[in-house]
Design a protein around this motif. Structure first.
Motif, PDB file in Angstrom:
ATOM      1  N   ALA A   9      45.916  83.555  63.768  1.00 53.03           N
ATOM      2  CA  ALA A   9      45.916  83.818  62.318  1.00 53.03           C
ATOM      3  C   ALA A   9      46.900  82.894  61.627  1.00 53.03           C
ATOM      4  N   ILE A  10      48.060  82.721  62.231  1.00 57.76           N
ATOM      5  CA  ILE A  10      49.075  81.874  61.579  1.00 57.76           C
ATOM      6  C   ILE A  10      48.571  80.438  61.484  1.00 57.76           C
ATOM      7  N   LEU A  11      48.019  79.940  62.604  1.00 60.58           N
ATOM      8  CA  LEU A  11      47.519  78.574  62.586  1.00 60.58           C
ATOM      9  C   LEU A  11      46.398  78.434  61.555  1.00 60.58           C
ATOM     10  N   PHE A  12      45.539  79.438  61.500  1.00 55.90           N
ATOM     11  CA  PHE A  12      44.436  79.391  60.535  1.00 55.90           C
ATOM     12  C   PHE A  12      44.973  79.297  59.114  1.00 55.90           C
ATOM     13  N   THR A  13      45.973  80.128  58.823  1.00 52.09           N
ATOM     14  CA  THR A  13      46.538  80.130  57.479  1.00 52.09           C
ATOM     15  C   THR A  13      47.175  78.784  57.158  1.00 52.09           C
ATOM     16  N   ILE A  14      47.889  78.236  58.135  1.00 51.50           N
ATOM     17  CA  ILE A  14      48.510  76.928  57.894  1.00 51.50           C
ATOM     18  C   ILE A  14      47.436  75.890  57.606  1.00 51.50           C
ATOM     19  N   GLY A  15      46.328  75.965  58.375  1.00 55.70           N
ATOM     20  CA  GLY A  15      45.211  75.048  58.121  1.00 55.70           C
ATOM     21  C   GLY A  15      44.684  75.194  56.717  1.00 55.70           C
ATOM     22  N   CYS A  16      44.547  76.444  56.304  1.00 52.74           N
ATOM     23  CA  CYS A  16      44.059  76.718  54.941  1.00 52.74           C
ATOM     24  C   CYS A  16      44.944  76.060  53.913  1.00 52.74           C
ATOM     25  N   VAL A  17      46.214  76.313  54.015  1.00 56.01           N
ATOM     26  CA  VAL A  17      47.138  75.769  53.021  1.00 56.01           C
ATOM     27  C   VAL A  17      47.092  74.250  53.061  1.00 56.01           C
ATOM     28  N   GLY A  18      46.938  73.699  54.265  1.00 61.14           N
ATOM     29  CA  GLY A  18      46.833  72.247  54.375  1.00 61.14           C
ATOM     30  C   GLY A  18      45.631  71.719  53.622  1.00 61.14           C
ATOM     31  N   VAL A  19      44.505  72.375  53.806  1.00 61.70           N
ATOM     32  CA  VAL A  19      43.290  71.940  53.090  1.00 61.70           C
ATOM     33  C   VAL A  19      43.544  71.977  51.591  1.00 61.70           C
ATOM     34  N   LEU A  20      44.275  72.992  51.152  1.00 59.56           N
ATOM     35  CA  LEU A  20      44.450  73.159  49.712  1.00 59.56           C
ATOM     36  C   LEU A  20      45.466  72.194  49.135  1.00 59.56           C
ATOM     37  N   THR A  21      46.425  71.771  49.916  1.00 58.82           N
ATOM     38  CA  THR A  21      47.506  70.983  49.316  1.00 58.82           C
ATOM     39  C   THR A  21      47.406  69.491  49.610  1.00 58.82           C
ATOM     40  N   ARG A  22      46.877  69.117  50.765  1.00 59.60           N
ATOM     41  CA  ARG A  22      46.837  67.680  51.069  1.00 59.60           C
ATOM     42  C   ARG A  22      45.696  67.011  50.327  1.00 59.60           C
TER      43      ARG A  22
ATOM     44  N   MET B  10      53.798  74.947  68.568  1.00 61.11           N
ATOM     45  CA  MET B  10      52.532  74.799  67.838  1.00 61.11           C
ATOM     46  C   MET B  10      52.710  75.082  66.353  1.00 61.11           C
ATOM     47  N   VAL B  11      53.407  76.178  66.060  1.00 63.32           N
ATOM     48  CA  VAL B  11      53.574  76.518  64.644  1.00 63.32           C
ATOM     49  C   VAL B  11      54.378  75.433  63.941  1.00 63.32           C
ATOM     50  N   ALA B  12      55.418  74.952  64.635  1.00 67.09           N
ATOM     51  CA  ALA B  12      56.239  73.909  64.014  1.00 67.09           C
ATOM     52  C   ALA B  12      55.413  72.655  63.777  1.00 67.09           C
ATOM     53  N   ALA B  13      54.617  72.270  64.779  1.00 63.61           N
ATOM     54  CA  ALA B  13      53.799  71.069  64.628  1.00 63.61           C
ATOM     55  C   ALA B  13      52.773  71.257  63.508  1.00 63.61           C
ATOM     56  N   ALA B  14      52.184  72.448  63.474  1.00 63.73           N
ATOM     57  CA  ALA B  14      51.189  72.715  62.426  1.00 63.73           C
ATOM     58  C   ALA B  14      51.835  72.637  61.055  1.00 63.73           C
TER      59      ALA B  14
END
Lengths: 97, 276, 664
Positions: A9-22, B10-14
C-alpha cells in the motif's frame, strides 16, 4: 503477512503521488511501474497467505502486460518527443476546452 | 528478517524517485526497489517470479527506460516549479489521505493464519506454475501472446519515421564534401586522430601539430562542449616527469613496467586537479 | 371493362318507416341495357380533363400545340357527349315503371377498413336524373359559350380542362350512392371552383378570392365530414339506402346534430349565411365559370344535399327549422346586396345567393317543399346561367368593364343579348308565365302555409328581387348611354349568342315541368309523399299578392333609377343602408371581427406564449446548461496530471466507501 500488504500500500501510494507530481513523462511512467510492482507484491503475498499459486500467476500476467504497456508507452513518448522536443506531460495539453 | 531489512530501503528508494531531479537517478532508484522486490518474492516462496522480476523487469523493462532516456536526452532534468496551481499540494494531501486510509484499512483486516505454499510448491515452484498456466490460464496466456505481438507492432509503427528526402548516396556525400572544400575551405580529408602518447592515449586529448600546438579538430565536439578535453601543453609537465624518471633509471629500465609505476604515482588525478 | 359493365342489383330494401318519413332511396331495380353506361356520364368529362390537364403537357411539342389550339373542342365534345348520354338515360328512365326508376351501379370497392366498406357505387334515380340533365345540359351550353368567350386566352386548353374536371366532380357528387362518394365530388367541385376562380391568377384579387372561397368552403366541409363520421359511428354505413333505413333508430340528439352538420356543409357550398362571404368575390373568375359553377350548379349542391338527406331532416325538426331560418336570412341578405352593387356580376351573385335562399327555404319545409326546391333550382339554373352569360356578353362588348354605371342603352347595340337577358329577367322576377313565376310562386305559397312570417319575408324578398333586377336591367340596357367614346359595344359572335338563345328559351319554358304537378309526382319516390297544407289564403290570392309586390318593386326601381340620371361615379353621400349593402352588409367585417381577428389574436397569443413561455423554458434550460458547462469545462484543462488527480480522488472515495461498508 500484513506487513507485506502494508508495504504494498505504501509503495502504491508513493507511486500515485509520483504520477501526480512529476512532469517528465518517463518518470511518470516509472511511477506507474512502481504502482504495478506494489500490486504484484500484494498478489504474491496473498498467494502465500491462501496457499495457492493463482496470485503468482496473476503477478506474472501483470508483468507481461506491463512489458507490453511499457513498449507502447515509451514509443508514444518517443513520438511526442520527436515532434514536440519535450517529454513533459504538461506540454501535451492541447486537448482541452 | 529480510523483510524488515528491505522494507525501509524500498520505501526510501521509492520516496527518492519523488524527489530526485534527474530521470536517470529515478531509474536507478527504481532498480533498487525492483531488485528488493525480487528478494521479497524469493522470501514469499516465489522463486520463479524472483527470476522473472530480475530478468524481465529489472533487466529488460528498466533497460528499455534507460534506452529511451538516452534517446531523448539523459541530462534533461525536471524543473522543480509546479505549473498547475494547487496540483502538488492536492497531490500530497490526497496521497497522504489515500495511503493513511489504505494502511488503516488494511490494519483492520485480520488475515488469519498463513497457509503457506509448501503444499502447492510440492515438486517445484516452476512446474507447479507451469501446470496452472497451461491448464487453467491457457486462454489468458494465449491472449497475452497476441497482446505482446500487437504491442511490438504498435511500437514499430509508432517509432517508424517516414523519410522525407531521398537518402544521400556515397557519390552525393563526396560531392558535398568537395563543395564544402571549394566554398569554405573545409578540410577535405578525414579529421586527425586525437593524441596518442606513450603513457597516456585517450580520445579526450587533442593531437599535437608539428609546431607543438593542439589540433582542436582531433577531439569530439561533444567532449569540447563538456569541457573535459585535456590540453596537451598541460601534459607537457607529465612528459618531463616521465623523462626525468626515465633518466633517473639510466635508460635501463623494463619498458613494460613503466606505465604501471607512473600510474601508481597518481599523476592523472593531479592533472585533473590542475584543470580545475 | 368487365368490371365496370358489371352492374349489380343493390339490395332492395323495404320501406323502413313508411309514409312521409324516411322515404326509400335504395335502388330496387337491376341495372341493365343503357344503364350499364351510367359510369360513362362521369367518365367522359373526366377523360377530357385527364387528356387536357395531365396528358397534354407531356406530349411532344407539335401535338401539344394542336391541343393548345383545339383543346376546347375536346372539352366541349366530352361535355356534349355526357349530355347526350344523360338524355338517353333520362328517356330510358322515363320508359320504366315508377317502381323501377332507381338504378344502382357498383363500379368497384373503393376502400374497406374494419367494418367500414365504401364502394364506388352510383345511384341513378329521379332526383339524380334531373340534376344530370341540368349539369350536362347547361354545362354543355356554357362550354360552347366559353369557346367564344375565352377565344383570346392563351391558357384556353387548361380552362376547358378545369371545366371538364368540374363537370366530372359535380356528376360524381350527384350520382354517388353514398355520402363518402358525395364528399369526393363535393371536394372535387371545391377544387375546380378554386382553380377557376383563380384562373386569372396574375390578378391578386382573383388569387385572393380563390383562397377566400377555398378557406370558407373548408369550414362547411368540416361540417360535412363530421356528419359523415357521425353517420358511420351511428349507423355503421354511409350508403343513402343504409342510412335512410336506420335513420329512425338513432336518437333525436344524434339526428339533430347530423342535420345541423349537414346544414353547415350546405351553407359553405351554397353561400348561405353565415358562410356567404366568398360568393361575391368569386366573381373574379371568368364569366362562364360564374355562370356554371357559381350560379347554376355547384352552389346548388347544398340544396341537393339537404334534399338528398331528407330522411335525416324529416326526423330532425330542429335542424329543419335551422334550415328555414338560414334560408330566410340569406334570401333577404342576398337580395339587399343585389340592390347596391354596381358591378353587374356581383349584383347577379347577390341575386344567386338570394335565389338559393329560396331553394333552401323550400328544402327546409319538408316533403311538401322538396320538389319545389328542385324545381326552382332547375329554373334558376336556366335563367341565372342565361343572365350571367348575358352579362359576360355585355362585358365582352364593353371591353371587360363590369361597372353598370358605365353601361346604359345597350339594347340597341346588343339586341340578341338584350332580348335573351330580358327573358332571364322576366323569369327571375316572376313575371307570370315565365319559369321563375311558377317555381317562386309555389315556394312562397308553401312557406306561407307553413309559417306566416317566413312566407311574408319570402314575399318581401320577391319584391326586392324585382327591384334590383329592374335596376340592373335599366342601368344596363336603358337610360342614357354612359360609356366612353373609345368603347364600341357590339354583339357577341354566334358561338356565344346561340347558348344564350337556348337558355333564354329554357328560362321561358322551364315552367312546363310543373304541368300537372309532373315534377312533384316524379320526385315523390325520392322525397316522400307530402301532406298538403292549405295556405291561409286561396292560391289565386297569394299569386296576385306576389305579382303585386313584384310590381311595386319594379315601379320603385323605375322611379328611383329609370326616371333619374345615373351618375357615372357611384354617389358617396348615401344612406346607411346603401353603404352597408355596398359593403356586403359587413359580412367581411363580421367575419373579421368574429373569426379572423380573435383567431389572429389567439395565434398571436399562442406564438407569444410559445416564444416567451415554452421557448423561454427550453432556451433558459439550455442556457443554464450552457452556462454551467462553460464553468465546468474549465475542469478540462488538458493536463493529464489534473485528470489523474481526480482519478485518485475517486479511488479514495471508493476505498472509503468500501471501508465504510465493510468496517462501519
Amino acid at each position: 503477512m500484513t506487513q507485506y500488504v502494508v508495504l504494498s500500500a505504501i509503495l502504491f501510494t508513493i507511486g500515485c503521488v509520483g504520477v501526480l507530481t512529476r512532469r517528465n513523462a518517463i518518470v511518470v511512467f516509472m511511477c506507474v511501474e512502481l504502482m504495478l510492482n506494489a500490486c504484484n507484491l500484494a498478489f504474491v503475498a496473498f498467494a502465500r497467505q491462501h496457499g495457492n499459486l493463482d496470485g503468482q500467476i496473476t503477478a506474472f500476467f501483470v508483468m507481461v502486460v506491463a512489458a507490453a504497456e511499457v513498449v507502447i508507452g515509451l514509443a508514444i513518448i518517443m513520438t511526442i518527443f520527436r515532434t514536440r522536443r519535450s517529454a513533459s506531460v504538461d506540454d501535451a495539453s492541447l486537448l482541452k476546452y | 528478517m529480510t523483510f524488515w531489512l528491505l522494507a525501509p530501503i524500498m520505501v526510501a528508494a521509492a520516496l527518492g524517485i519523488l524527489f530526485v531531479r534527474k530521470a536517470v537517478h529515478a531509474a536507478l532508484l527504481l532498480a533498487v526497489v525492483m531488485i528488493s522486490l525480487a528478494f521479497l518474492y524469493a522470501v514469499l516462496d516465489a522463486p520463479f517470479l524472483f527470476a522473472v522480476q530480475i530478468i524481465v523487469y529489472t533487466g529488460a523493462i528498466l533497460m528499455l527506460f534507460l534506452f529511451v532516456m538516452m534517446l531523448i536526452g539523459v541530462d534533461a532534468s525536471d524543473s522543480v516549479v509546479e505549473t498547475i496551481r494547487g496540483q502538488r499540494a492536492m497531490a500530497v494531501v490526497l496521497g497522504l489521505v489515500f495511503g493513511a486510509v489504505l494502511v488503516v484499512g488494511l490494519g483492520q483486516v485480520t488475515l488469519g493464519t498463513v497457509v503457506g505454499l509448501d503444499a502447492a510448491n510440492e515438486g517445484g515452484n516452476v512446474p507447479a506454475i507451469a501446470n496452472i498456466l497451461f491448464s487453467k490460464y491457457v486462454f489468458a496466456f494465449e491472449a497475452t501472446s497476441a497482446l505482446l505481438i500487437t504491442a511490438a507492432l504498435g511500437a514499430m509503427v509508432l517509432a517508424h519515421r517516414e523519410r522525407l528526402t531521398p537518402k544521400a548516396t556515397q557519390a552525393d556525400l563526396a560531392a558535398q564534401r568537395l563543395r564544402d572544400y571549394a566554398d569554405h575551405g573545409k578540410h577535405l580529408g578525414p579529421l586527425p586522430s586525437p593524441g596518442v602518447y606513450a603513457r597516456h592515449n585517450a580520445v579526450d586529448t587533442p593531437a599535437l601539430l608539428p609546431d607543438g600546438t593542439a589540433a582542436e579538430s582531433s577531439v569530439s565536439r561533444v567532449l569540447a562542449a563538456r569541457g573535459t578535453v585535456r590540453s596537451a601543453p598541460a601534459m607537457a609537465d607529465d612528459i618531463d616527469d616521465v623523462r626525468r624518471q626515465l633518466g633517473g633509471l639510466d635508460g635501463h629500465s623494463d619498458p613494460a613496467t613503466m606505465p604501471e609505476t607512473s600510474g601508481k604515482a597518481g599523476t592523472p588525478a593531479s592533472t585533473e586537479e590542475d584543470e580545475k | 371493362m368487365n368490371l365496370l359493365s358489371h352492374s349489380v342489383l343493390l339490395a332492395g330494401l323495404p320501406t323502413a318507416e313508411g309514409g312521409a318519413h324516411a322515404p326509400v332511396v335504395a335502388p330496387d331495380t337491376a341495372a341493365g341495357g343503357v344503364f350499364d353506361l351510367l359510369w360513362l356520364v362521369i367518365g367522359l368529362p373526366l377523360l377530357g380533363a385527364v387528356l387536357l390537364l395531365a396528358v397534354a403537357p407531356f406530349l411532344p411539342a407539335s401535338v401539344r400545340e394542336t391541343f393548345d389550339r383545339r383543346g376546347h373542342l375536346v372539352g366541349t365534345a366530352a361535355a356534349v357527349a355526357s349530355f347526350v348520354l344523360s338524355l338517353v338515360l333520362f328517356l330510358a328512365l322515363l320508359g320504366r315503371g315508377e317502381e323501377e326508376r332507381q338504378v344502382g351501379q357498383h363500379l368497384y370497392t373503393w376502400f374497406e377498413t374494419g367494418s367500414l366498406s365504401v364502394g364506388m357505387d352510383l345511384l341513378y334515380d329521379q332526383l339524380a336524373a334531373l340534376f344530370l340533365l341540368l349539369i350536362t345540359g347547361v354545362g354543355s351550353l356554357i362550354h360552347v359559350y366559353a369557346i367564344g368567350y375565352m377565344e383570346h386566352d392563351p391558357r384556353r386548353r387548361r380552362f376547358f380542362g378545369y371545366l371538364n374536371l368540374f363537370v366530372a366532380a359535380m356528376l360524381t357528387l350527384i350520382l354517388s350512392a353514398n355520402f363518402v362518394g358525395l364528399f369526393l365530388g363535393w371536394e372535387g367541385v371545391g377544387l375546380a371552383s378554386y382553380l377557376l376562380i383563380g384562373f386569372w391568377q396574375h390578378k391578386p384579387s382573383a388569387a385572393a378570392a380563390a383562397k377566400k372561397a377555398f378557406v370558407i368552403n373548408r369550414v362547411g366541409d368540416i361540417g360535412l365530414s363530421l356528419a359523415i363520421a357521425l353517420m358511420f359511428a351511428t349507423f355503421g354505413t354511409t350508403d343513402f339506402a343504409g342510412v335512410s333505413e336506420h335513420a329512425g333508430d338513432a336518437s333525436q340528439d344524434t339526428l339533430t346534430a347530423l342535420g345541423l352538420l349537414l346544414l353547415l356543409g350546405a351553407c359553405g357550398k351554397s353561400a348561405q349565411v353565415p358562410l356567404q362571404a366568398w360568393l361575391l368575390d368569386a366573381m373574379e373568375g371568368p364569366t362562364p365559370v360564374s355562370a356554371l359553377i357559381h350560379a347554376a350548379t355547384m352552389v346548388t349542391a347544398g340544396v341537393y344535399l339537404v334534399v338528398r338527406a331528407n330522411f335525416i331532416f324529416e326526423l330532425a325538426p330542429i335542424a329543419q327549422t335551422a334550415v328555414v331560418v338560414v334560408a330566410t336570412v340569406t334570401l333577404l341578405w342576398g337580395a339587399i346586396l343585389g340592390c347596391a352593387k354596381d358591378d353587374i356580376k356581383k349584383a347577379l351573385a347577390g341575386s344567386t345567393m338570394s335565389q338559393i335562399g329560396y331553394m333552401m327555404l323550400a328544402a327546409g319545409l319538408g316533403p311538401v317543399g322538396y320538389p319545389f326546391a328542385i324545381f326552382h333550382l332547375l329554373t334558376h339554373g336556366f335563367f341565372k346561367a342565361n343572365m350571367f352569360l348575358g352579362a359576360g356578353s355585355v362585358m365582352h362588348g364593353m371591353d371587360d368593364d363590369v361597372d353598370m354605371r358605365h353601361y346604359g342603352a345597350l339594347n340597341k347595340a346588343m339586341p340578341v343579348t338584350f332580348l335573351t337577358f330580358a327573358m332571364g329577367y322576366l323569369a327571375i322576377i316572376g313575371f307570370p308565365g315565365f319559369s321563375g313565376f311558377w317555381s317562386k310562386d309555389r315556394i312562397i305559397e308553401t312557406a306561407l302555409a307553413d309559417n306566416l312570417l317566413v312566407g311574408l319575408l319570402a314575399m318581401l324578398g320577391a319584391g326586392i328581387t324585382a327591384f334590383y333586377m329592374t335596376r340592373l336591367m335599366l342601368m344596363t340596357f336603358f337610360t342614357e348611354k354612359r360609356w366612353e367614346a373609345d368603347v364600341h359595344p357590339h354583339e357577341s359572335p354566334k358561338v356565344m349568342t346561340v347558348p344564350l338563345v337556348v337558355l333564354a328559351a329554357l328560362s321561358v319554358l322551364g315552367g312546363v315541368l310543373l304541368l300537372g304537378d309532373w315534377i312533384v309526382n316524379w320526385l315523390e319516390p325520392v322525397t316522400g309523399h307530402a301532406e298538403h297544407h292549405e295556405p291561409p289564403l286561396p292560391a289565386l290570392v297569394i299569386t296576385l299578392l306576389i305579382v303585386g309586390v313584384v310590381a311595386i318593386g319594379i315601379a320603385a326601381a323605375w322611379f328611383l333609377v329609370g326616371k333619374r340620371d345615373v351618375p357615372r361615379e357611384a354617389p358617396r353621400d348615401v344612406s346607411f343602408a346603401t353603404r352597408a349593402a355596398r359593403a356586403d352588409l359587413y359580412g367581411d367585417a363580421i367575419n373579421d371581427a368574429v373569426v379572423v381577428r380573435p383567431g389572429a389574436s389567439l395565434v398571436g397569443g399562442l406564438t407569444t406564449f410559445d416564444r416567451v413561455g415554452v421557448d423561454g423554458v427550453v432556451e433558459g434550460g439550455s442556457a443554464a446548461v450552457g452556462g454551467l458547462s462553460n464553468v465546468m469545462r474549465r475542469l478540462q484543462n488538458g493536463f493529464v496530471r489534473s485528470y489523474a488527480l481526480s482519478l485518485l480522488g475517486g479511488a479514495l472515495l471508493v476505498v472509503l466507501a468500501l471501508l465504510a461498508v465493510n468496517l462501519g
